[in-house]
Scaffold this motif. Structure first.
Motif, PDB file in Angstrom:
ATOM      1  N   THR B  89       0.831  -1.210   0.000  1.00 21.28           N
ATOM      2  CA  THR B  89       0.000   0.000   0.000  1.00 21.28           C
ATOM      3  C   THR B  89       0.866   1.260   0.000  1.00 21.28           C
ATOM      4  OG1 THR B  89      -1.747  -1.153   1.190  1.00 21.28           O
ATOM      5  CG2 THR B  89      -1.826   1.234   1.255  1.00 21.28           C
ATOM      6  N   ALA B  90       2.016   1.194   0.681  1.00 20.76           N
ATOM      7  CA  ALA B  90       2.902   2.356   0.712  1.00 20.76           C
ATOM      8  C   ALA B  90       3.727   2.465  -0.564  1.00 20.76           C
ATOM      9  CB  ALA B  90       3.824   2.268   1.929  1.00 20.76           C
ATOM     10  N   THR B  91       4.069   1.312  -1.142  1.00 21.15           N
ATOM     11  CA  THR B  91       4.953   1.315  -2.307  1.00 21.15           C
ATOM     12  C   THR B  91       4.211   1.658  -3.596  1.00 21.15           C
ATOM     13  OG1 THR B  91       6.262  -0.395  -1.230  1.00 21.15           O
ATOM     14  CG2 THR B  91       6.663  -0.067  -3.574  1.00 21.15           C
ATOM     15  N   THR B  92       2.984   1.138  -3.722  1.00 20.98           N
ATOM     16  CA  THR B  92       2.244   1.320  -4.970  1.00 20.98           C
ATOM     17  C   THR B  92       2.052   2.794  -5.340  1.00 20.98           C
ATOM     18  OG1 THR B  92       1.118  -0.792  -4.644  1.00 20.98           O
ATOM     19  CG2 THR B  92       0.088   0.749  -6.167  1.00 20.98           C
ATOM     20  N   PRO B  93       1.643   3.672  -4.409  1.00 20.50           N
ATOM     21  CA  PRO B  93       1.476   5.080  -4.806  1.00 20.50           C
ATOM     22  C   PRO B  93       2.777   5.721  -5.265  1.00 20.50           C
ATOM     23  CG  PRO B  93       0.369   4.664  -2.727  1.00 20.50           C
ATOM     24  CD  PRO B  93       1.192   3.457  -3.024  1.00 20.50           C
ATOM     25  N   VAL B  94       3.899   5.360  -4.613  1.00 20.43           N
ATOM     26  CA  VAL B  94       5.187   5.941  -4.991  1.00 20.43           C
ATOM     27  C   VAL B  94       5.554   5.514  -6.415  1.00 20.43           C
ATOM     28  CG1 VAL B  94       7.657   5.983  -4.477  1.00 20.43           C
ATOM     29  CG2 VAL B  94       5.984   6.074  -2.611  1.00 20.43           C
ATOM     30  N   LEU B  95       5.412   4.202  -6.674  1.00 19.60           N
ATOM     31  CA  LEU B  95       5.745   3.704  -8.011  1.00 19.60           C
ATOM     32  C   LEU B  95       4.803   4.286  -9.061  1.00 19.60           C
ATOM     33  CD1 LEU B  95       6.515  -0.068  -7.266  1.00 19.60           C
ATOM     34  CD2 LEU B  95       8.131   1.789  -7.691  1.00 19.60           C
ATOM     35  N   PHE B  96       3.530   4.418  -8.689  1.00 25.27           N
ATOM     36  CA  PHE B  96       2.567   4.970  -9.638  1.00 25.27           C
ATOM     37  C   PHE B  96       2.914   6.427  -9.954  1.00 25.27           C
ATOM     38  CE2 PHE B  96      -1.743   6.721 -10.677  1.00 25.27           C
ATOM     39  CZ  PHE B  96      -1.924   6.015 -11.859  1.00 25.27           C
ATOM     40  N   GLY B  97       3.308   7.183  -8.921  1.00 18.29           N
ATOM     41  CA  GLY B  97       3.711   8.572  -9.141  1.00 18.29           C
ATOM     42  C   GLY B  97       4.919   8.667 -10.057  1.00 18.29           C
ATOM     43  N   VAL B  98       5.933   7.830  -9.814  1.00 21.47           N
ATOM     44  CA  VAL B  98       7.127   7.832 -10.656  1.00 21.47           C
ATOM     45  C   VAL B  98       6.759   7.424 -12.079  1.00 21.47           C
ATOM     46  CG1 VAL B  98       9.341   6.678 -11.047  1.00 21.47           C
ATOM     47  CG2 VAL B  98       8.701   7.414  -8.735  1.00 21.47           C
ATOM     48  N   ASP B  99       5.904   6.423 -12.199  1.00 23.00           N
ATOM     49  CA  ASP B  99       5.486   5.924 -13.511  1.00 23.00           C
ATOM     50  C   ASP B  99       4.815   7.034 -14.320  1.00 23.00           C
ATOM     51  OD1 ASP B  99       5.149   3.931 -15.440  1.00 23.00           O
ATOM     52  OD2 ASP B  99       3.146   3.437 -14.730  1.00 23.00           O
ATOM     53  N   VAL B 100       3.861   7.716 -13.699  1.00 18.93           N
ATOM     54  CA  VAL B 100       3.138   8.777 -14.416  1.00 18.93           C
ATOM     55  C   VAL B 100       4.093   9.923 -14.771  1.00 18.93           C
ATOM     56  CG1 VAL B 100       1.322  10.522 -14.233  1.00 18.93           C
ATOM     57  CG2 VAL B 100       0.897   8.208 -13.424  1.00 18.93           C
ATOM     58  N   ALA B 101       4.987  10.280 -13.849  1.00 18.83           N
ATOM     59  CA  ALA B 101       5.941  11.363 -14.124  1.00 18.83           C
ATOM     60  C   ALA B 101       6.820  10.992 -15.319  1.00 18.83           C
ATOM     61  CB  ALA B 101       6.802  11.633 -12.883  1.00 18.83           C
ATOM     62  N   MET B 102       7.242   9.732 -15.385  1.00 21.75           N
ATOM     63  CA  MET B 102       8.087   9.302 -16.504  1.00 21.75           C
ATOM     64  C   MET B 102       7.302   9.298 -17.814  1.00 21.75           C
ATOM     65  SD  MET B 102      10.358   6.360 -14.604  1.00 21.75           S
ATOM     66  CE  MET B 102      11.532   6.060 -15.914  1.00 21.75           C
ATOM     67  N   ILE B 103       6.044   8.898 -17.736  1.00 24.86           N
ATOM     68  CA  ILE B 103       5.216   8.903 -18.945  1.00 24.86           C
ATOM     69  C   ILE B 103       5.026  10.342 -19.445  1.00 24.86           C
ATOM     70  CG2 ILE B 103       2.864   8.529 -19.801  1.00 24.86           C
ATOM     71  CD1 ILE B 103       2.796   5.986 -18.032  1.00 24.86           C
ATOM     72  N   VAL B 104       4.744  11.249 -18.506  1.00 22.67           N
ATOM     73  CA  VAL B 104       4.543  12.656 -18.888  1.00 22.67           C
ATOM     74  C   VAL B 104       5.841  13.214 -19.475  1.00 22.67           C
ATOM     75  CG1 VAL B 104       4.103  14.980 -17.996  1.00 22.67           C
ATOM     76  CG2 VAL B 104       2.695  13.062 -17.236  1.00 22.67           C
ATOM     77  N   TYR B 105       6.964  12.897 -18.835  1.00 23.81           N
ATOM     78  CA  TYR B 105       8.267  13.369 -19.317  1.00 23.81           C
ATOM     79  C   TYR B 105       8.517  12.876 -20.737  1.00 23.81           C
ATOM     80  CZ  TYR B 105      13.356  13.620 -19.767  1.00 23.81           C
ATOM     81  OH  TYR B 105      14.629  13.860 -20.222  1.00 23.81           O
TER      82      TYR B 105
END
Lengths: 218, 215
Positions: B89-105
């Motif tokens: 539960t703690a890891t998923t939001p962090v990875l999701f945030g990084v994932d979306v940031a990389m996609i946007v980048y």
């Protein structure tokens, strides 16, 4: 091409979350805790039955979070003497804990044979020794009965008869009517009838805060 | 020269180097952090939206008490989860945030679209993470109703972690998504080969469009 700034995107996300956090609860105010059966002498009540605040817990004896939550509710009764009554209702989730319904029947057998003190002593002991997640050996059930001072033979006869299965099923139906999405599920009832539904084994501080709010609702 | 190295690098290095390239920019760190905070708070607050609604609409309750309740419910991550569920539960939001940031980048830098697989892995990870978060309470807020709907609720009893496996699945899917997008970020813009592979020598003379221009 319209290239939006990531700063703006982040700010929009924060604003959307803030709106969600406030709007969803506000929109849900009409249906706080479903329709729950009122607390009556039929219930298992720990503490002062005439306490102004009732905490109705729907729990599953094989749920690890219920096991973890149990001491917090014991502490509530100790910390609010005469002010909060803890009401236990059965909500075994047979789909994930097939052994739990029989364990709940066992607690009813304890109540039949030894009254409310035996019910609570049996429940305390069961939670203390079960490894949770359906791993309690059914052979432990009569041993728990003996441990809390009940005679083994009538207890086993009661358990075999299944005569309390209907009572457990009634509580399960009540849990579903009350909107319980899982266990533990607790409904704190204020003196004016306002209800506060707590989902999960939330921190003790959350319970205290909500109970204090409920006590103010005359 | 490719500053990110080549595709022969190990996957971990590709992810780390691409992650550094993206997250060294404050805007993308802010975006990833905002998404992580929002998703984590949602995971911890939404199961108790009725409680929050009741408290927020009770007359006479101080704003401080309401905000205090919001803060205390975040502590549910410790009290209301098993070890595996808390970690996922703690890891998923962090990875999701990084994932979306990389996609946007990637989308902004290359002005290119990602393949469906990369997007699907990311959102599949987030979705399974949401289902796993439902396992915070026994019986689950989302998973059990979903399984009951398809008549497979009993299958939960067969899972050794009682459904927390979904949290691990979500972490795996998000890592896969991050790896796929990291590979795209690590590779400099190239002329892409046609979908049916390199053109054979015999065909080359008659082939007029061997590849596409870089974006």
């Amino acid at each position: 091409m319209n290239r939006s700034n990531p700063h703006r995107t982040a700010i929009r996300l924060f604003l959307a979350a803030a709106v969600l956090a406030l709007a969803v609860p506000a929109g849900a105010q009409e249906e706080m805790a479903g329709i729950m059966e009122p607390v009556t002498p039929r219930d298992h009540i720990r503490g002062n039955p005439a306490a102004p605040v009732k905490l109705v817990e729907f729990a599953d004896t094989e749920c690890p979070l219920c096991k973890r939550f149990h001491p917090a509710l014991q502490r509530v009764v100790d910390d609010y003497p005469g002010k909060v009554a803890w009401v236990f209702r059965h909500f075994p989730i047979a789909e994930i804990h097939p052994k739990a319904p029989k364990e709940h029947e066992a607690t009813e057998c304890a109540a039949e044979l030894g009254g409310e003190p035996a019910f609570w002593a049996y429940l305390d002991r069961l939670y203390a020794i079960t490894p949770s997640n359906d791993r309690l050996d059914p052979a432990e059930l009569p041993r728990i009965a003996q441990h809390v001072g009940l005679d083994r033979a009538p207890f086993e006869q009661c358990l075999r008869s299944g005569r309390h299965a209907a009572r457990v099923a009634e509580d399960v139906a009540d849990a579903l009517a009350a909107g319980a999405p899982g266990t533990p599920y607790s409904v704190i009832v204020a003196p004016n009838g306002r209800t506060y539904a707590v989902v999960g084994a939330q921190p003790y501080a959350a319970l205290r805060l909500v109970i204090d709010i409920a006590l103010e609702q005359k | 020269m490719n500053p990110m190295g080549t595709l022969e690098q190990n996957p971990g290095r590709i992810v780390i180097e691409a992650g550094i390239e993206v997250l060294r920019r404050p805007a993308y760190i802010l975006l990833a952090a905002a998404i992580a905070v929002v998703v984590l708070a949602a995971a911890l607050w939404l199961p108790n939206y009725r409680l929050l609604g009741a408290v927020f609409t009770t007359p006479g309750v101080a704003l401080g008490a309401k905000l205090q309740l919001l803060a205390i419910l975040l502590g549910g991550l410790v009290s209301n989860f098993g070890v595996v569920a808390a970690v996922s539960t703690a890891t998923t939001p962090v990875l999701f945030g990084v994932d979306v940031a990389m996609i946007v980048y990637f989308a902004k830098r290359r002005r290119a679209r990602l393949a469906r697989g990369e997007i699907a892995a990311g959102f599949g990870g987030a979705a399974s993470g949401a289902l796993a978060a439902g396992c915070a309470a026994c019986g689950s807020f989302l998973l059990l109703p979903v399984l009951s709907f398809v008549g497979a609720a009993g299958a939960l009893a067969l899972l050794p972690l009682g459904g927390a496996e979904l949290g691990l699945l979500s972490i795996g899917l998000l890592l896969l998504s991050i790896y796929l997008i990291a590979r795209k970020i690590a590779v400099p813009p190239l002329c892409e080969l046609p979908p049916d592979g390199p053109v054979q020598r015999a065909d080359r003379e008659s082939h007029t469009t061997p590849g596409r221009n870089p974006p």
